[in-house]
Design a protein around this motif. Structure first.
Motif, PDB file in Angstrom:
ATOM      1  N   GLY A  45     -10.217  -7.565 -10.405  1.00 42.34           N
ATOM      2  CA  GLY A  45      -9.204  -7.446 -11.434  1.00 42.34           C
ATOM      3  C   GLY A  45      -9.825  -7.043 -12.753  1.00 42.34           C
ATOM      4  N   PRO A  46      -9.019  -6.932 -13.804  1.00 39.21           N
ATOM      5  CA  PRO A  46      -9.527  -6.484 -15.107  1.00 39.21           C
ATOM      6  C   PRO A  46     -10.552  -7.426 -15.740  1.00 39.21           C
ATOM      7  N   LEU A  47     -10.528  -8.698 -15.331  1.00 40.81           N
ATOM      8  CA  LEU A  47     -11.485  -9.652 -15.894  1.00 40.81           C
ATOM      9  C   LEU A  47     -12.678  -9.892 -14.966  1.00 40.81           C
ATOM     10  N   GLY A  48     -12.775  -9.102 -13.899  1.00 43.28           N
ATOM     11  CA  GLY A  48     -13.887  -9.238 -12.973  1.00 43.28           C
ATOM     12  C   GLY A  48     -13.636 -10.195 -11.829  1.00 43.28           C
ATOM     13  N   ASP A  49     -12.477 -10.843 -11.819  1.00 45.25           N
ATOM     14  CA  ASP A  49     -12.154 -11.761 -10.726  1.00 45.25           C
ATOM     15  C   ASP A  49     -11.676 -10.957  -9.509  1.00 45.25           C
ATOM     16  N   VAL A  50     -11.868 -11.509  -8.337  1.00 46.22           N
ATOM     17  CA  VAL A  50     -11.446 -10.836  -7.114  1.00 46.22           C
ATOM     18  C   VAL A  50      -9.936 -10.996  -6.973  1.00 46.22           C
ATOM     19  N   SER A  51      -9.238  -9.859  -6.951  1.00 42.03           N
ATOM     20  CA  SER A  51      -7.783  -9.901  -6.846  1.00 42.03           C
ATOM     21  C   SER A  51      -7.311  -9.672  -5.409  1.00 42.03           C
ATOM     22  N   GLY A  52      -8.235  -9.370  -4.514  1.00 43.85           N
ATOM     23  CA  GLY A  52      -7.890  -9.173  -3.116  1.00 43.85           C
ATOM     24  C   GLY A  52      -9.050  -8.568  -2.345  1.00 43.85           C
ATOM     25  N   LEU A  53      -8.817  -8.366  -1.057  1.00 46.61           N
ATOM     26  CA  LEU A  53      -9.842  -7.785  -0.187  1.00 46.61           C
ATOM     27  C   LEU A  53      -9.261  -6.622   0.610  1.00 46.61           C
ATOM     28  N   TRP A  54     -10.035  -5.563   0.728  1.00 42.91           N
ATOM     29  CA  TRP A  54      -9.726  -4.469   1.644  1.00 42.91           C
ATOM     30  C   TRP A  54     -10.418  -4.818   2.953  1.00 42.91           C
ATOM     31  N   LEU A  55      -9.677  -4.775   4.052  1.00 40.88           N
ATOM     32  CA  LEU A  55     -10.216  -5.066   5.376  1.00 40.88           C
ATOM     33  C   LEU A  55     -10.226  -3.782   6.182  1.00 40.88           C
ATOM     34  N   PHE A  56     -11.366  -3.439   6.726  1.00 47.60           N
ATOM     35  CA  PHE A  56     -11.520  -2.223   7.520  1.00 47.60           C
ATOM     36  C   PHE A  56     -11.708  -2.618   8.982  1.00 47.60           C
ATOM     37  N   PHE A  57     -10.789  -2.189   9.828  1.00 50.09           N
ATOM     38  CA  PHE A  57     -10.799  -2.529  11.246  1.00 50.09           C
ATOM     39  C   PHE A  57     -11.059  -1.291  12.094  1.00 50.09           C
ATOM     40  N   LYS A  58     -11.554  -1.542  13.320  1.00 52.50           N
ATOM     41  CA  LYS A  58     -11.695  -0.469  14.299  1.00 52.50           C
ATOM     42  C   LYS A  58     -11.414  -1.045  15.686  1.00 52.50           C
ATOM     43  N   ARG A  59     -11.010  -0.171  16.599  1.00 54.49           N
ATOM     44  CA  ARG A  59     -10.891  -0.535  18.007  1.00 54.49           C
ATOM     45  C   ARG A  59     -11.019   0.745  18.816  1.00 54.49           C
ATOM     46  N   PRO A  60     -11.431   0.640  20.072  1.00 55.22           N
ATOM     47  CA  PRO A  60     -11.588   1.839  20.887  1.00 55.22           C
ATOM     48  C   PRO A  60     -10.283   2.637  20.955  1.00 55.22           C
ATOM     49  N   ALA A  61     -10.390   3.949  20.893  1.00 55.54           N
ATOM     50  CA  ALA A  61      -9.210   4.808  20.902  1.00 55.54           C
ATOM     51  C   ALA A  61      -8.403   4.662  22.184  1.00 55.54           C
ATOM     52  N   ASP A  62      -9.057   4.291  23.279  1.00 52.22           N
ATOM     53  CA  ASP A  62      -8.348   4.165  24.555  1.00 52.22           C
ATOM     54  C   ASP A  62      -7.875   2.739  24.825  1.00 52.22           C
ATOM     55  N   PHE A  63      -7.911   1.863  23.814  1.00 47.99           N
ATOM     56  CA  PHE A  63      -7.493   0.472  23.970  1.00 47.99           C
ATOM     57  C   PHE A  63      -5.996   0.403  24.242  1.00 47.99           C
ATOM     58  N   VAL A  64      -5.612  -0.394  25.238  1.00 50.45           N
ATOM     59  CA  VAL A  64      -4.202  -0.617  25.551  1.00 50.45           C
ATOM     60  C   VAL A  64      -3.846  -2.022  25.092  1.00 50.45           C
ATOM     61  N   ASP A  65      -2.933  -2.117  24.135  1.00 56.66           N
ATOM     62  CA  ASP A  65      -2.538  -3.398  23.553  1.00 56.66           C
ATOM     63  C   ASP A  65      -1.532  -4.093  24.467  1.00 56.66           C
ATOM     64  N   THR A  66      -1.954  -5.237  25.044  1.00 55.96           N
ATOM     65  CA  THR A  66      -1.068  -5.984  25.929  1.00 55.96           C
ATOM     66  C   THR A  66      -0.558  -7.261  25.288  1.00 55.96           C
ATOM     67  N   ALA A  67      -1.001  -7.561  24.075  1.00 55.66           N
ATOM     68  CA  ALA A  67      -0.530  -8.762  23.374  1.00 55.66           C
ATOM     69  C   ALA A  67       0.907  -8.543  22.922  1.00 55.66           C
ATOM     70  N   PRO A  68       1.747  -9.577  22.998  1.00 50.35           N
ATOM     71  CA  PRO A  68       3.133  -9.406  22.556  1.00 50.35           C
ATOM     72  C   PRO A  68       3.192  -9.156  21.059  1.00 50.35           C
TER      73      PRO A  68
END
Length: 80
Positions: free
Chosen positions: A47-70
């Motif tokens: 943030g403007p005062l140097g405090d952490v205002s949030g986090l960017w999360l970078f994810f990856k998974r295999p391109a051929d992954f089949v999502d079976t979770a509901p």
């Protein structure tokens, strides 16, 4: 191996919401892990005062992954 990538931002409401921010972060990580996403990296947003205002999360998974979770919608339908 080819990967799909996703970037999410998890923000803080204020500097006084550490517990809520931690819970929000844990829930985001758990939800995406269930769908095969692996946390690859993070970056803090200051943030403007140097405090952490949030986090960017970078994810990856295999391109051929089949999502079976509901999905969240499917879980809501099962509860009703």
């Amino acid at each position: 191996m080819a990967y799909k990538h996703m970037v999410l931002y998890v923000g803080r409401s204020s500097v006084f919401t550490d517990a809520r921010f931690t819970d929000k972060l844990r829930n985001t990580l758990a939800t995406h892990e269930e769908h095969g996403w692996e946390l690859a990296s993070t970056a803090a947003r200051s943030g403007p005062l140097g405090d952490v205002s949030g986090l960017w999360l970078f994810f990856k998974r295999p391109a051929d992954f089949v999502d079976t979770a509901p999905t969240v919608e499917a879980q809501d339908e099962q509860v009703a």
